[in-house]
Design a protein around this motif. Sequence first.
Motif, short mmCIF file in Angstrom:
data_model
loop_
_atom_site.label_atom_id
_atom_site.label_comp_id
_atom_site.label_asym_id
_atom_site.label_seq_id
_atom_site.Cartn_x
_atom_site.Cartn_y
_atom_site.Cartn_z
N LEU A 10 28.85 44.05 44.45
CA LEU A 10 28.98 42.87 45.31
C LEU A 10 30.22 42.10 44.93
N VAL A 11 30.72 41.35 45.88
CA VAL A 11 31.68 40.29 45.59
C VAL A 11 30.94 38.99 45.87
N VAL A 12 30.88 38.12 44.87
CA VAL A 12 30.18 36.85 44.99
C VAL A 12 31.22 35.73 44.91
N HIS A 13 31.34 34.98 46.00
CA HIS A 13 32.29 33.86 46.06
C HIS A 13 31.56 32.59 45.64
N SER A 14 32.10 31.93 44.62
CA SER A 14 31.45 30.76 44.04
C SER A 14 32.32 29.52 44.19
N ARG A 15 31.68 28.37 44.26
CA ARG A 15 32.42 27.10 44.20
C ARG A 15 33.10 27.05 42.83
N PRO A 16 34.36 26.62 42.78
CA PRO A 16 35.11 26.61 41.51
C PRO A 16 34.42 25.80 40.40
N ASP A 17 33.76 24.71 40.76
CA ASP A 17 33.11 23.88 39.74
C ASP A 17 31.75 24.40 39.30
N ARG A 18 31.27 25.49 39.91
CA ARG A 18 29.96 26.03 39.58
C ARG A 18 30.01 27.46 39.04
N VAL A 19 31.22 27.98 38.78
CA VAL A 19 31.36 29.39 38.38
C VAL A 19 30.52 29.70 37.14
N ALA A 20 30.59 28.88 36.13
CA ALA A 20 29.87 29.16 34.88
C ALA A 20 28.36 29.25 35.11
N SER A 21 27.81 28.34 35.89
CA SER A 21 26.36 28.37 36.13
C SER A 21 25.98 29.55 37.03
N VAL A 22 26.86 29.93 37.96
CA VAL A 22 26.59 31.10 38.80
C VAL A 22 26.59 32.36 37.93
N VAL A 23 27.55 32.49 37.02
CA VAL A 23 27.60 33.65 36.11
C VAL A 23 26.32 33.70 35.27
N ASP A 24 25.88 32.56 34.76
CA ASP A 24 24.64 32.51 33.99
C ASP A 24 23.44 32.92 34.84
N GLY A 25 23.40 32.42 36.08
CA GLY A 25 22.29 32.75 36.99
C GLY A 25 22.24 34.23 37.31
N ILE A 26 23.40 34.82 37.55
CA ILE A 26 23.45 36.26 37.83
C ILE A 26 23.01 37.04 36.60
N GLY A 27 23.44 36.60 35.42
CA GLY A 27 23.06 37.27 34.17
C GLY A 27 21.56 37.25 33.92
N ALA A 28 20.86 36.28 34.50
CA ALA A 28 19.41 36.18 34.32
C ALA A 28 18.64 37.09 35.27
N ILE A 29 19.32 37.71 36.22
CA ILE A 29 18.67 38.60 37.18
C ILE A 29 18.66 40.02 36.61
N GLU A 30 17.48 40.61 36.57
CA GLU A 30 17.33 41.96 35.99
C GLU A 30 18.22 42.97 36.71
N GLY A 31 19.01 43.70 35.94
CA GLY A 31 19.85 44.75 36.50
C GLY A 31 21.18 44.28 37.05
N ALA A 32 21.48 42.97 36.96
CA ALA A 32 22.72 42.42 37.48
C ALA A 32 23.70 42.15 36.34
N GLU A 33 24.97 42.42 36.60
CA GLU A 33 26.00 42.21 35.58
C GLU A 33 27.30 41.77 36.25
N ALA A 71 27.67 36.13 49.12
CA ALA A 71 27.48 37.34 48.32
C ALA A 71 27.53 38.51 49.29
N THR A 72 28.53 39.36 49.12
CA THR A 72 28.78 40.44 50.07
C THR A 72 28.60 41.79 49.38
N LEU A 73 27.71 42.61 49.94
CA LEU A 73 27.51 43.96 49.43
C LEU A 73 28.73 44.80 49.80
N VAL A 74 29.35 45.41 48.80
CA VAL A 74 30.56 46.19 49.01
C VAL A 74 30.27 47.69 48.92
N PHE A 75 29.34 48.07 48.05
CA PHE A 75 29.07 49.48 47.79
C PHE A 75 27.61 49.66 47.44
#
Length: 85
Positions: A10-33, A71-75
């Motif tokens: 996926l390509v996930v486009h995030s608000r610039p001021d929320r990138v760190a929390s988005v990365v943390d949120g994605i990291g908490a999802i099983e199988g996501a990196e 969040a756009t599925l690419v592959f």
Amino acid sequence: MSRECHISSLVVHSRPDRVASVVDGIGAIEGAEVHGGEEAGKLIVTLETETENQVVERVNAIQLLDGVLAATLVFHHFEPVPELE
């Protein structure tokens, strides 16, 4: 029923001021990196799941994270997992 292995990116486009929390949120999802893109706020993300439904569930969970604009599925690829005898 045979088991499957699903690999998605996926390509996930995030608000610039929320990138760190988005990365943390994605990291908490099983199988996501997250594999990069924090500087631009366009994150490169992979998912490894066992079913197609799990792909959809995880993409939806990412889309609902605070600060995610898109969040756009690419592959998406899947194949059967060979049964061990």
